[in-house]
Design an enzyme around this catalytic site. Structure first.
Site, short mmCIF file in Angstrom:
data_model
loop_
_atom_site.label_atom_id
_atom_site.label_comp_id
_atom_site.label_asym_id
_atom_site.label_seq_id
_atom_site.Cartn_x
_atom_site.Cartn_y
_atom_site.Cartn_z
N SER A 9 72.13 114.96 114.67
CA SER A 9 71.36 114.32 115.75
C SER A 9 71.09 112.86 115.41
O SER A 9 70.45 112.57 114.39
CB SER A 9 70.04 115.05 115.96
OG SER A 9 69.20 114.24 116.77
N HIS A 34 74.91 115.06 118.39
CA HIS A 34 73.81 115.57 119.20
C HIS A 34 72.95 114.39 119.65
O HIS A 34 72.49 113.59 118.83
CB HIS A 34 73.00 116.56 118.37
CG HIS A 34 71.91 117.27 119.10
ND1 HIS A 34 72.13 118.41 119.87
CD2 HIS A 34 70.58 117.02 119.18
CE1 HIS A 34 70.97 118.82 120.38
NE2 HIS A 34 70.02 118.00 119.98
N ASP A 36 69.63 113.28 121.62
CA ASP A 36 68.33 113.76 122.11
C ASP A 36 67.73 112.78 123.11
O ASP A 36 67.30 111.70 122.73
CB ASP A 36 67.38 113.92 120.92
CG ASP A 36 67.70 115.14 120.08
OD1 ASP A 36 67.80 116.24 120.66
OD2 ASP A 36 67.86 114.99 118.86
N MET A 38 64.74 111.94 125.51
CA MET A 38 63.32 112.29 125.70
C MET A 38 62.69 111.33 126.71
O MET A 38 62.94 110.12 126.64
CB MET A 38 62.56 112.18 124.38
CG MET A 38 63.16 113.05 123.28
SD MET A 38 62.13 113.02 121.81
CE MET A 38 63.15 113.94 120.67
N HIS A 67 71.23 116.63 124.76
CA HIS A 67 70.08 117.53 124.85
C HIS A 67 68.99 116.83 125.65
O HIS A 67 68.32 115.93 125.14
CB HIS A 67 69.62 117.85 123.42
CG HIS A 67 68.40 118.71 123.35
ND1 HIS A 67 67.68 118.89 122.18
CD2 HIS A 67 67.77 119.47 124.29
CE1 HIS A 67 66.67 119.72 122.41
NE2 HIS A 67 66.70 120.07 123.68
N MET A 69 65.55 116.49 127.04
CA MET A 69 64.16 116.94 126.97
C MET A 69 63.38 116.13 127.99
O MET A 69 62.62 115.21 127.66
CB MET A 69 63.62 116.74 125.54
CG MET A 69 64.15 117.79 124.57
SD MET A 69 64.01 117.27 122.85
CE MET A 69 65.48 116.27 122.73
N MET A 138 65.46 126.27 120.35
CA MET A 138 64.66 125.31 119.57
C MET A 138 63.93 126.06 118.46
O MET A 138 63.26 127.07 118.71
CB MET A 138 63.63 124.60 120.46
CG MET A 138 64.20 123.61 121.47
SD MET A 138 65.24 122.32 120.76
CE MET A 138 64.14 121.52 119.61
N ASP A 176 68.19 124.14 116.80
CA ASP A 176 67.81 122.73 116.70
C ASP A 176 66.38 122.62 116.18
O ASP A 176 65.45 123.12 116.81
CB ASP A 176 67.93 122.12 118.11
CG ASP A 176 67.70 120.63 118.13
OD1 ASP A 176 67.51 120.01 117.06
OD2 ASP A 176 67.71 120.06 119.25
C1 DX5 Z 1 63.74 117.60 118.30
C2 DX5 Z 1 65.19 117.30 118.61
C3 DX5 Z 1 66.10 117.55 117.47
C4 DX5 Z 1 65.84 116.70 116.25
C5 DX5 Z 1 66.00 117.58 115.06
O1 DX5 Z 1 62.99 117.56 119.44
O2 DX5 Z 1 65.67 118.07 119.70
O3 DX5 Z 1 67.47 117.49 117.83
O4 DX5 Z 1 66.72 115.61 116.13
O5 DX5 Z 1 65.56 116.89 113.97
P1 DX5 Z 1 65.45 117.56 112.52
O6 DX5 Z 1 66.83 118.06 112.17
O7 DX5 Z 1 65.00 116.42 111.70
O8 DX5 Z 1 64.46 118.67 112.61
ZN ZN Z 2 67.90 118.17 120.04
#
Ligand code: DX5
Ligand code: ZN
Length: 217
Positions: A9, A34, A36, A38, A67, A69, A138, A176
């Protein structure tokens, strides 16, 4: 046994050097990037939008695993499809007409993923499984990297694997949050196909060695 796919990620990368992060992923033996997304509403953090995905696309040979969110994921999906996402995953907790959202993603020619946060049971997505290419479990509460894996969430991986066999489906199961060399074996034992790793990957000095450790090879 198929090799576990590794999806580093870029949330844990230096945001002023995304192209370098993509190159590190390509060189490491990991297969996916990956991404993310947000929105500061569904989760209490903000990252980036489709422009980053389209700008990064020419710098990477890997599969782009977006992904979302975000609230109202359906409104953002066309832009991420256009930007070059391969998989687009949204949260079942963030949408009402979730079957429509999965269909929307597939109609745009992309692989459709649905994700559940730690407090959401597998039963909530039962009816969606035939329409999903990926289920993202998750293993932390989404919003931040560097958290500790909640071990109980891996039971959901086992349940999903069982449902997949019973119903003769073929969606991939991804986890994840909190994945590192210590926690990856329990996730692999539970039956995951894809491991997302942010901090563990970008902190590792020897990324090739880390990817092998995560894959268990
Ligand atoms: C968290 C994200 C993850 C994050 C994971 O909300 O969806 O993808 O990057 O990070 P680590 O591997 O550091 O837990
Ligand atoms: Zn993620």
């Amino acid at each position: 046994m198929k090799e576990t796919i590794i999806a580093p990620s870029v949330l844990a990368a230096d945001f002023s050097h995304f192209a370098a992060a993509a190159a590190d992923i390509d060189d490491s033996g990991a297969e996916w990037v990956h991404l993310d997304v947000m929105d500061g509403r569904f989760v209490p953090n903000l990252t980036f939008g489709p422009k980053l995905v389209s700008d990064l696309r020419p710098h990477s040979r890997s599969v782009f695993d977006v992904h979302l969110m975000t609230e109202d994921p359906g409104s953002l999906i066309p832009a991420f499809a256009e930007a070059g996402a391969d998989y687009i995953t949204f949260h079942v907790e963030a949408a009402i007409h979730t079957h429509r959202v999965l269909t929307q993603i597939r109609d745009l020619g992309k692989k459709a993923g649905v994700s559940i946060v730690p407090s959401t049971p597998v039963s909530l997505i039962e009816e969606l499984l035939p329409f999903a290419d990926l289920v993202l479990v998750m293993t932390v509460n989404p919003g931040f990297g560097g958290q500790t894996l909640i071990g109980e969430c891996l039971e959901k991986v086992r349940a999903l694997k069982q449902r997949r066999e019973q119903k003769r489906l073929s969606f991939l199961i991804s986890v994840d949050g909190g994945i590192n060399a210590d926690t990856a074996p329990s996730a692999r034992d539970a039956g995951v196909d894809v491991l997302v790793a942010g901090s563990a990957f970008f902190r590792a000095g020897d990324k090739k060695a880390l990817v092998k450790l995560l894959k268990g090879i």
